[in-house]
Design a protein around this motif. Structure first.
Motif, PDB file in Angstrom:
ATOM      1  N   UNK A 214      -4.566  20.208  10.560  1.00 15.33           N
ATOM      2  CA  UNK A 214      -4.315  18.778  10.673  1.00 15.33           C
ATOM      3  C   UNK A 214      -3.641  18.289   9.401  1.00 15.33           C
ATOM      4  N   UNK A 215      -2.853  17.217   9.548  1.00 13.75           N
ATOM      5  CA  UNK A 215      -2.213  16.571   8.401  1.00 13.75           C
ATOM      6  C   UNK A 215      -3.009  15.312   8.065  1.00 13.75           C
ATOM      7  N   UNK A 216      -3.443  15.188   6.806  1.00 17.64           N
ATOM      8  CA  UNK A 216      -4.171  14.015   6.329  1.00 17.64           C
ATOM      9  C   UNK A 216      -3.307  13.253   5.333  1.00 17.64           C
ATOM     10  N   UNK A 217      -3.310  11.939   5.470  1.00 17.23           N
ATOM     11  CA  UNK A 217      -2.564  11.058   4.559  1.00 17.23           C
ATOM     12  C   UNK A 217      -3.529   9.984   4.069  1.00 17.23           C
ATOM     13  N   UNK A 218      -3.569   9.778   2.741  1.00 16.90           N
ATOM     14  CA  UNK A 218      -4.499   8.809   2.165  1.00 16.90           C
ATOM     15  C   UNK A 218      -3.751   7.684   1.454  1.00 16.90           C
ATOM     16  N   UNK A 219      -4.340   6.485   1.546  1.00 19.82           N
ATOM     17  CA  UNK A 219      -3.837   5.324   0.808  1.00 19.82           C
ATOM     18  C   UNK A 219      -4.927   4.265   0.767  1.00 19.82           C
ATOM     19  N   UNK A 220      -5.121   3.660  -0.382  1.00 22.64           N
ATOM     20  CA  UNK A 220      -6.036   2.534  -0.536  1.00 22.64           C
ATOM     21  C   UNK A 220      -7.437   2.852  -0.008  1.00 22.64           C
ATOM     22  N   UNK A 221      -7.887   4.075  -0.234  1.00 18.64           N
ATOM     23  CA  UNK A 221      -9.224   4.474   0.180  1.00 18.64           C
ATOM     24  C   UNK A 221      -9.370   4.813   1.643  1.00 18.64           C
ATOM     25  N   UNK A 222      -8.287   4.723   2.414  1.00 16.19           N
ATOM     26  CA  UNK A 222      -8.333   5.036   3.847  1.00 16.19           C
ATOM     27  C   UNK A 222      -7.640   6.376   4.104  1.00 16.19           C
ATOM     28  N   UNK A 223      -7.967   6.964   5.248  1.00 15.87           N
ATOM     29  CA  UNK A 223      -7.391   8.257   5.622  1.00 15.87           C
ATOM     30  C   UNK A 223      -6.780   8.152   7.010  1.00 15.87           C
ATOM     31  N   UNK A 224      -5.538   8.621   7.133  1.00 12.94           N
ATOM     32  CA  UNK A 224      -4.900   8.777   8.428  1.00 12.94           C
ATOM     33  C   UNK A 224      -4.748  10.247   8.725  1.00 12.94           C
TER      34      UNK A 224
ATOM     35  N   UNK B 268       0.850  -1.190   0.000  1.00 14.05           N
ATOM     36  CA  UNK B 268       0.000   0.000   0.000  1.00 14.05           C
ATOM     37  C   UNK B 268       0.885   1.239   0.000  1.00 14.05           C
ATOM     38  N   UNK B 269       0.671   2.082  -0.989  1.00 14.66           N
ATOM     39  CA  UNK B 269       1.479   3.281  -1.133  1.00 14.66           C
ATOM     40  C   UNK B 269       0.667   4.523  -0.783  1.00 14.66           C
ATOM     41  N   UNK B 270       1.345   5.522  -0.264  1.00 19.21           N
ATOM     42  CA  UNK B 270       0.685   6.784   0.079  1.00 19.21           C
ATOM     43  C   UNK B 270       0.213   7.463  -1.200  1.00 19.21           C
ATOM     44  N   UNK B 271      -1.074   7.779  -1.259  1.00 22.71           N
ATOM     45  CA  UNK B 271      -1.662   8.419  -2.447  1.00 22.71           C
ATOM     46  C   UNK B 271      -1.555   9.934  -2.389  1.00 22.71           C
ATOM     47  N   UNK B 272      -1.752  10.511  -1.197  1.00 19.67           N
ATOM     48  CA  UNK B 272      -1.746  11.967  -1.091  1.00 19.67           C
ATOM     49  C   UNK B 272      -1.494  12.397   0.340  1.00 19.67           C
ATOM     50  N   UNK B 273      -0.974  13.617   0.476  1.00 24.12           N
ATOM     51  CA  UNK B 273      -0.784  14.256   1.777  1.00 24.12           C
ATOM     52  C   UNK B 273      -1.315  15.677   1.663  1.00 24.12           C
ATOM     53  N   UNK B 274      -2.132  16.085   2.614  1.00 24.85           N
ATOM     54  CA  UNK B 274      -2.612  17.464   2.590  1.00 24.85           C
ATOM     55  C   UNK B 274      -2.743  18.002   4.002  1.00 24.85           C
ATOM     56  N   UNK B 275      -2.732  19.312   4.101  1.00 24.37           N
ATOM     57  CA  UNK B 275      -2.930  20.010   5.369  1.00 24.37           C
ATOM     58  C   UNK B 275      -4.264  20.733   5.296  1.00 24.37           C
ATOM     59  N   UNK B 276      -5.124  20.523   6.297  1.00 24.42           N
ATOM     60  CA  UNK B 276      -6.462  21.102   6.289  1.00 24.42           C
ATOM     61  C   UNK B 276      -6.711  21.827   7.602  1.00 24.42           C
ATOM     62  N   UNK B 277      -7.680  22.727   7.579  1.00 25.33           N
ATOM     63  CA  UNK B 277      -8.125  23.399   8.792  1.00 25.33           C
ATOM     64  C   UNK B 277      -9.150  22.525   9.509  1.00 25.33           C
TER      65      UNK B 277
END
Length: 346
Positions: free
Chosen positions: A25-35, A1-10
């Motif tokens: 907050x920092x959001x990291x997405x992969x395989x349809x899941x969000x960390x 599973x590879x990291x698809x995207x990283x973003x910073x949100x309010x």
């Protein structure tokens, strides 16, 4: 599973922000899941958004050590301080994603041993003036809430060693046991030696960051005095290399590094191992409370009570739908996957 995207949100902080309140907050997405990891302060969030996020895309979610090395390489000579903090918040978000994908709390990813369901915490209230009229009541009330112990600030502020020692002794008497003291880097070595000679016996567990810099040679002198000062340090540590040098040169009464500031959970694991080898007690700094609770739950034989910042933590946790609150001096380990963070969204 590879990291698809990283973003910073309010995120929704549940009320108006004051100066210094984290709101991203920092959001990291992969395989349809969000960390996620948050709330995060503006400066490290900006470094993630501008420099580190794109570098993490395409990296395997479970290769934490490799990702952290890669991120530090992107920072070059700017890895210390703000750089390690930015790596740390991104690393914590990736660990959260790993736990979400594995459907396990992060603490259970960190060890094969059983984890503690409840983690002891100690209370710190560094904005309270121990000279104020209401200080006695505040210390007594806080100490009566079941915390492992309490920590109070005693800045130099032109005070003599005798007056500082008297304040510490007074706090200990009010708390009904030894207290930790945070000097916030406002003492010098001469004052530290004088305070050590004046402290009432058994009143103080440690004096945290008495010196403006974490100078191993100066701290070793404080430790080697006939009346040694019980020193704690660690929150300025930003690498395992620096931690190894410090711990080999002077053994503190407590190693108080911060999980996010040191480079994240991945680097914190290395620091815990160094502390275990050096037989140094660890009391994790409270700025990154949630990952600190997971580490302390996974390694209770190394990490003792975690700091709970009474004033500041309640403000930070307004951004969480399920805040972690002490109950009789303990915080329950979240049983949700990942770090167990549920952020309130704007």
């Amino acid at each position: 599973m590879l990291i698809d995207s990283v973003e910073v949100v309010a995120v929704d902080t549940g009320g108006p922000c004051e100066a210094g309140d984290p709101w991203q907050a920092v959001l990291v997405r992969a395989d349809g899941a969000v960390g996620c990891f948050g709330p995060v302060d503006e400066l490290p969030a900006a470094v993630v958004a501008a420099r580190l996020g794109a570098s993490a895309v395409g990296w395997p979610v479970t290769d934490h050590r490799g990702l952290v090395r890669h991120l530090f390489a992107q920072l070059g000579q700017h890895r210390a301080g703000l750089g390690s903090w930015a790596v740390g918040v991104l690393d914590c978000a990736v660990w959260d994603l790993h736990g979400v994908l594995a459907e396990r709390p992060v603490a259970r990813l960190l060890t094969e041993e059983p984890v503690a369901g409840r983690v002891p915490v100690y209370a710190s209230w560094l904005s309270l003036d121990l000279r104020s009229d209401d200080a006695e009541g505040a210390v007594r009330r806080t100490a009566g809430q079941g915390f492992a112990f309490t920590k109070w600030a005693v800045r130099a502020a032109g005070e003599s060693a005798r007056s500082i020692a008297a304040l510490a002794g007074r706090a200990s008497a009010w708390a009904g046991g030894p207290v930790a003291i945070d000097a916030l880097g406002t003492w010098d070595a001469a004052l530290g030696r004088a305070v050590a000679r004046a402290l009432p016996e058994g009143a103080v567990r440690w004096v945290e960051d008495p010196l403006p810099e974490t100078d191993c040679q100066e701290y070793r002198r404080l430790h080697d005095e006939k009346s040694p000062l019980p020193v704690a340090f660690g929150e300025r540590v930003t690498s395992a290399v620096g931690a190894r040098r410090l711990l080999s040169g002077c053994r503190p009464a407590a190693f108080t590094f911060d999980v996010a500031w040191c480079g994240g959970i991945t680097e914190a694991l290395r620091l815990l191992d160094l502390a275990r080898v050096a037989s140094v007690p660890v009391h994790l700094h409270g700025r990154a409370l949630v990952p600190a609770v997971h580490l302390a739950a996974a390694f209770p034989q190394v990490a003792g009570a975690v700091e709970y910042q009474l004033v500041w933590e309640s403000r930070r946790q307004r951004a969480l739908a399920h805040p972690l609150k002490p109950d009789d001096g303990h915080i329950a380990l979240p049983d949700r996957p990942g770090l167990g963070l549920t952020l309130r969204w704007l």
